[in-house]
Design a protein around this motif. Sequence first.
Motif, short mmCIF file in Angstrom:
data_model
loop_
_atom_site.label_atom_id
_atom_site.label_comp_id
_atom_site.label_asym_id
_atom_site.label_seq_id
_atom_site.Cartn_x
_atom_site.Cartn_y
_atom_site.Cartn_z
N VAL A 261 0.84 -1.21 0.00
CA VAL A 261 0.00 0.00 0.00
C VAL A 261 0.87 1.26 0.00
O VAL A 261 0.66 2.19 -0.79
CB VAL A 261 -0.95 -0.01 1.20
N ASN A 262 1.86 1.29 0.87
CA ASN A 262 2.74 2.46 0.89
C ASN A 262 3.61 2.52 -0.36
O ASN A 262 3.94 3.61 -0.82
CB ASN A 262 3.63 2.43 2.14
N ALA A 263 3.98 1.36 -0.92
CA ALA A 263 4.72 1.37 -2.18
C ALA A 263 3.87 1.95 -3.30
O ALA A 263 4.36 2.73 -4.14
CB ALA A 263 5.18 -0.04 -2.53
N LEU A 264 2.59 1.59 -3.35
CA LEU A 264 1.69 2.17 -4.34
C LEU A 264 1.51 3.66 -4.11
O LEU A 264 1.41 4.44 -5.08
CB LEU A 264 0.34 1.46 -4.29
N THR A 265 1.44 4.08 -2.86
CA THR A 265 1.33 5.51 -2.56
C THR A 265 2.54 6.27 -3.07
O THR A 265 2.41 7.35 -3.67
CB THR A 265 1.17 5.72 -1.04
N GLN A 266 3.72 5.71 -2.85
CA GLN A 266 4.93 6.35 -3.38
C GLN A 266 4.90 6.40 -4.90
O GLN A 266 5.34 7.39 -5.50
CB GLN A 266 6.15 5.59 -2.87
N ALA A 267 4.39 5.34 -5.52
CA ALA A 267 4.30 5.33 -6.99
C ALA A 267 3.33 6.39 -7.49
O ALA A 267 3.59 7.06 -8.49
CB ALA A 267 3.88 3.95 -7.47
N VAL A 268 2.20 6.56 -6.81
CA VAL A 268 1.22 7.56 -7.23
C VAL A 268 1.78 8.96 -7.05
O VAL A 268 1.59 9.84 -7.91
CB VAL A 268 -0.10 7.38 -6.44
N VAL A 269 2.48 9.21 -5.96
CA VAL A 269 3.10 10.52 -5.75
C VAL A 269 4.13 10.80 -6.84
O VAL A 269 4.20 11.90 -7.40
CB VAL A 269 3.72 10.60 -4.35
N THR A 270 4.94 9.79 -7.16
CA THR A 270 5.92 9.94 -8.23
C THR A 270 5.24 10.22 -9.56
O THR A 270 5.67 11.08 -10.33
CB THR A 270 6.78 8.67 -8.33
N PHE A 271 4.16 9.48 -9.82
CA PHE A 271 3.42 9.70 -11.06
C PHE A 271 2.84 11.11 -11.11
O PHE A 271 2.79 11.74 -12.18
CB PHE A 271 2.31 8.67 -11.18
N GLY A 272 2.39 11.63 -9.98
CA GLY A 272 1.84 12.98 -9.96
C GLY A 272 2.86 14.03 -10.36
O GLY A 272 2.55 14.95 -11.12
N PHE A 273 4.09 13.90 -9.87
CA PHE A 273 5.13 14.85 -10.26
C PHE A 273 5.51 14.68 -11.72
O PHE A 273 5.73 15.67 -12.44
CB PHE A 273 6.36 14.68 -9.36
N CYS A 274 5.60 13.42 -12.18
CA CYS A 274 5.92 13.20 -13.59
C CYS A 274 4.81 13.69 -14.50
O CYS A 274 5.08 14.12 -15.64
CB CYS A 274 6.19 11.72 -13.84
N LEU A 275 3.56 13.62 -14.02
CA LEU A 275 2.44 14.07 -14.83
C LEU A 275 2.53 15.54 -15.16
O LEU A 275 2.11 15.98 -16.25
CB LEU A 275 1.13 13.76 -14.10
N VAL A 276 3.08 16.33 -14.25
CA VAL A 276 3.22 17.77 -14.50
C VAL A 276 4.11 18.01 -15.71
O VAL A 276 3.76 18.78 -16.62
CB VAL A 276 3.78 18.47 -13.25
N PHE A 277 5.27 17.34 -15.75
CA PHE A 277 6.17 17.50 -16.89
C PHE A 277 5.57 16.87 -18.15
O PHE A 277 5.79 17.38 -19.25
CB PHE A 277 7.53 16.87 -16.58
N GLY A 278 4.80 15.80 -17.99
CA GLY A 278 4.15 15.21 -19.15
C GLY A 278 3.13 16.13 -19.77
O GLY A 278 2.96 16.17 -21.00
N ILE A 279 2.42 16.89 -18.94
CA ILE A 279 1.44 17.85 -19.46
C ILE A 279 2.13 18.93 -20.29
O ILE A 279 1.64 19.33 -21.35
CB ILE A 279 0.63 18.46 -18.30
N PHE A 280 3.29 19.40 -19.82
CA PHE A 280 4.03 20.40 -20.60
C PHE A 280 4.41 19.83 -21.96
O PHE A 280 4.32 20.52 -22.99
CB PHE A 280 5.30 20.82 -19.84
N TYR A 281 4.84 18.57 -21.98
CA TYR A 281 5.23 17.95 -23.25
C TYR A 281 4.03 17.80 -24.18
O TYR A 281 4.11 18.13 -25.37
CB TYR A 281 5.87 16.59 -22.97
N VAL A 282 2.90 17.31 -23.66
CA VAL A 282 1.72 17.11 -24.50
C VAL A 282 1.21 18.45 -25.02
O VAL A 282 0.81 18.57 -26.20
CB VAL A 282 0.63 16.37 -23.69
N ARG A 283 1.20 19.48 -24.18
CA ARG A 283 0.75 20.79 -24.64
C ARG A 283 1.67 21.34 -25.72
O ARG A 283 1.20 21.99 -26.66
CB ARG A 283 0.69 21.77 -23.46
N SER A 284 2.96 21.09 -25.59
CA SER A 284 3.89 21.56 -26.61
C SER A 284 3.64 20.87 -27.94
O SER A 284 3.62 21.51 -29.01
CB SER A 284 5.33 21.32 -26.15
N ILE A 285 3.42 19.55 -27.91
CA ILE A 285 3.14 18.81 -29.15
C ILE A 285 1.82 19.27 -29.76
O ILE A 285 1.71 19.47 -30.98
CB ILE A 285 3.11 17.30 -28.86
N ALA A 286 0.79 19.46 -28.91
CA ALA A 286 -0.51 19.90 -29.42
C ALA A 286 -0.41 21.30 -30.02
O ALA A 286 -1.05 21.60 -31.04
CB ALA A 286 -1.54 19.87 -28.29
#
Length: 292
Positions: A261-286
């Motif tokens: 459970v805590n490992a999944l929580t750490q993964a979700v937190v990591t994904f949340g930070f990566c999602l921010v940079f992913g949004i910048f990339y997707v917006r740039s491509i769009a």
Amino acid sequence: MTRPLPARRSVSASRAGWVGLPLVALPVLLLAWLIIYPILSAVTSTLLVARPDGSSTLSLASYHFFFSDPYSRANLWITLWTTCVCGMLLLVTGLPIALYLRFARGRLSAYVQGLAIFPMFVPSIILSYALIRTIGPNGAVDVLLNAAGLPKLPSPYLTPWGPVIGLVWDNLPLTVLMLTAGLGSIPKSSIEAARDVGASPLRVFRSIILPRMGNSLLVTMSFAILGIFSSFTLPYLLGPASPEMMGPFMQRTFSDMNDPVNALTQAVVTFGFCLVFGIFYVRSIARNRGGS
């Protein structure tokens, strides 16, 4: 009297779009099955807590524990610090190499390009072993300093700077290739026109090249940051045991502490930070597709 060609073209384009949907159906289904579903499952598993009667209730206890735990916060901080430092070093190192490869001619530029791309073909585990044998205690650097009668230097091995060195080396080829591709899209006529009116190389870079490199820099940094933030092998082998980056932290929480459970929580937190940079990339491509 002219025929309504635009209307026919729009109908043909619409039919072509519908015909193309079955072609992308399988990749979209695989994306939903292999990526989107595990993400939703992980978020749901961290938010729902089982009750003794078998039902589930919504709870943020795992996230509260993560952000209130000093060790978890320290691991998140060292991951953010390593990512930012590596990103800046990659930009400072890769951009001059890309500029040289874009405008240089001759055999020397080919050798420089080969050396810059060479780390791409070295596996991370081999790179880690090579760095340990080079900059680690009693490594090649220590042997050379001892032979020259010089004092030993503090080794970056098992310090926060160990993963920085390995990650910069590992991500440099992709950074150089993407920046070189971005520089290749700048018309050479604009640069030559600026040189003809007496612009210095620094002025050409600041006024002609850099304003047209914004999208390439954003895409390059997004790829580099996403790769560094989610890295495992190099931080695990070269980094300190405490604090540790999120990749080794998740693995140790899941396997050594048997706490999924805590490992999944750490993964979700990591994904949340990566999602921010992913949004910048997707917006740039769009934005680029919309402009074209």
